[in-house]
Structure formats: C-alpha cells, structure tokens
Design an enzyme around this catalytic site. Structure first.
Site, PDB file in Angstrom:
ATOM      1  N   TYR A 201       4.539   6.936   4.739  1.00 20.19           N
ATOM      2  CA  TYR A 201       4.274   5.259   5.240  1.00 20.19           C
ATOM      3  C   TYR A 201       2.884   5.580   6.190  1.00 20.19           C
ATOM      4  CZ  TYR A 201       8.258   2.486   3.847  1.00 20.19           C
ATOM      5  OH  TYR A 201       9.160   1.894   3.088  1.00 20.19           O
ATOM      6  N   GLU A 208      -4.575   2.603   2.765  1.00 22.16           N
ATOM      7  CA  GLU A 208      -4.918   1.116   2.349  1.00 22.16           C
ATOM      8  C   GLU A 208      -5.914   0.630   3.311  1.00 22.16           C
ATOM      9  OE1 GLU A 208      -1.208  -1.016   2.049  1.00 22.16           O
ATOM     10  OE2 GLU A 208      -0.433   0.771   1.021  1.00 22.16           O
TER      11      GLU A 208
END
Length: 280
Positions: A201, A208
């Site tokens: 995660y 990102e």
C-alpha cells in the site's frame, strides 16, 4: 454455496425482476460464475502485467500491442526540480518498464471499471463511494497521467507503482476466484491477502503520488501563480494521497484483525466473518 460466495450474490436474490424471470437460485448461480470468471480474467491479466514488468527488470525482450504515444500526448519536458532529484536517486536502480507493460496494463486496469457496475447492480456488497474512488484514481493514473505525459514512461516510480499494483491484484483476485468457486482458500493466500498491504500500500500510493508529481510544473519562485487549473488539480491529488493512505491502511488493519486475529472462536487463516468481499 459458502457464506463467502453468498456475500457476492445474496443481494441479487432480492431483485424481483431477475428472480421472476430466471428464478432466484439460477440468478445467483449465474451471477456467481460471472463474478468468478471476471476475477479469474483479472487475476490472469495482472499476472501477465507482473510477468512483463519483471521481464523488463531482468532485461528481457519487450512487447508492444498498443501505441506507446497518443495524438493527445504531451511532448516530454522537464517538470520540477524536486521530481528530477527524486528520479535521479532511484533511476540507477530501477529501469523503465513502460514499453514492456503499457499495452497490457491499459486494458487490464480499464477492465476494473466493471467493479463499479457490480456494486451498482448489487452483485457485490462493497461501498459505492470507496469503489468509485479506488477505480477512478487508478484510471486517472493510467489514462490521465501516464498516457498523456511521456516523461512518466522513463520514471522509475512508474515501475514501482506497477509492481505494487500487480502483486496486490494477483493476490486479491486469486483469493476471490477460489472463494467464488467454492474451493478452500489456502491459509497462506489468506495471510498474503491481509498482510502484504503493509508494504504494497505505501509503495503503491507513494509511487502514484510521485508519478503524478513528476507531471506538475515548477512551483519555485512563485511560478505556481501561472499554473493552469489541471496543475492545481494534480497538486491537490498529491496532497490527499497521504491522508487517503492512512484511511485505507486503518481499514485494512481492521480487516486483518477480523480475518487473521486469534479472538474467541476464530483461528489464524479463517475466512472473514463479515460478508463484505471487496476489502479495499
């Protein structure tokens, strides 16, 4: 049919139109096998993305089935000093993988749009806002950032983003396929499903944010005053990644405690007790 399978399709039986036409049992069976097929295709697709990315990292041959550039793509230009510095730190150790992976990543990630449709139709009992946010953020990265800004193609954080995405999705979709097929989910797969997020995660969300950051113009010396609206929108996206990660992290930790916790009457590796099948 196991309780985990019913959690996918139990709401279908409450649809009077579908039940009156096909019968509730048949409707639930069709929905269950459709979802199993969807998850199987998604698992294979992400496994192929992972294979292509790993092959590129190992300097294997690359393949391209879709154009690497589009008519609306921007000309590669330097963006901001911070991004250039961060890329320079990682680039010597993480080679670019865009040319090897893009042609498969684009359709596989676009296929995930159906997950929103599944929620709208009541096939999956996931929260609609959470599903929309998850799917739309990925699509923005793929089609709004990577497809339009060629400077991201050589960004090492694109590679780390793909590794995090593909590893997460191969595990997640494989878990769902076995559950829907009525097979016993191996305890090791359950453990991976609810443990790897500790690493994947932050790796995925951080990558990102950094890929998006690399497309934002320079802001030093008050240059942000001349930013177009899109640049401001991307800056906001980068800023909300951190609190967004905290929310998702907390949610997955709660899910992990439910599934892998050693509370009364629950053993390590046991299937989740709640009926939600899409653990964000």
């Amino acid at each position: 049919m196991t309780q985990h399978m019913l959690s996918y399709v139990i709401r279908v039986s409450r649809c009077p139109v579908a039940c009156s036409i096909l019968g509730c049992e048949m409707t639930m069976t069709v929905a269950r096998w459709y979802l199993a097929a969807f998850n199987a295709v998604s698992a294979v697709g992400w496994a192929y993305v992972l294979f292509l990315t790993a092959s590129a990292l190992l300097n294997e041959s690359t393949y391209a089935y879709l154009p690497l550039r589009f008519p609306w793509s921007f000309t590669p230009t330097a963006t901001n000093d911070l991004s250039r510095y961060l890329v320079s730190l990682v680039a010597p150790y993480v080679p670019p993988t865009h040319s090897a992976s893009w042609s498969v990543l684009a359709p596989v990630q676009t296929l995930a749009s159906l997950e929103v449709v599944h929620v709208l139709l009541g096939l999956v009992r996931s929260p609609l806002p959470t599903t929309v946010i998850q799917v739309s953020s990925r699509l923005i990265l793929v089609w709004g950032i990577v497809a339009r800004f060629p400077n991201t193609h050589i960004n090492p954080f694109y590679t780390t983003m793909l590794l995090a995405w593909s590893l997460t999705e191969v595990i997640r979709y494989s878990y769902y396929v076995l559950s829907l097929a009525g097979a016993q989910v191996p305890s090791w797969l359950t453990w991976l499903r609810y443990t790897t997020f500790y690493i994947l995660y932050p790796l995925g969300a951080g990558s990102e944010a950094l890929v998006t950051l690399s497309t934002i113009p320079e802001w030093k010396h008050r240059r942000y005053a001349n930013w177009p609206p899109e640049a401001w929108a991307k800056a906001v996206m980068v800023l909300i990644w951190i609190p967004g990660l905290c929310v998702m992290y907390s949610h997955m930790m709660q899910m992990r405690n439910k599934v892998l916790g050693r509370g009364k009457g629950q053993k390590l590796g046991e299937k989740p007790r709640d009926n939600r099948v899409k653990a964000e």
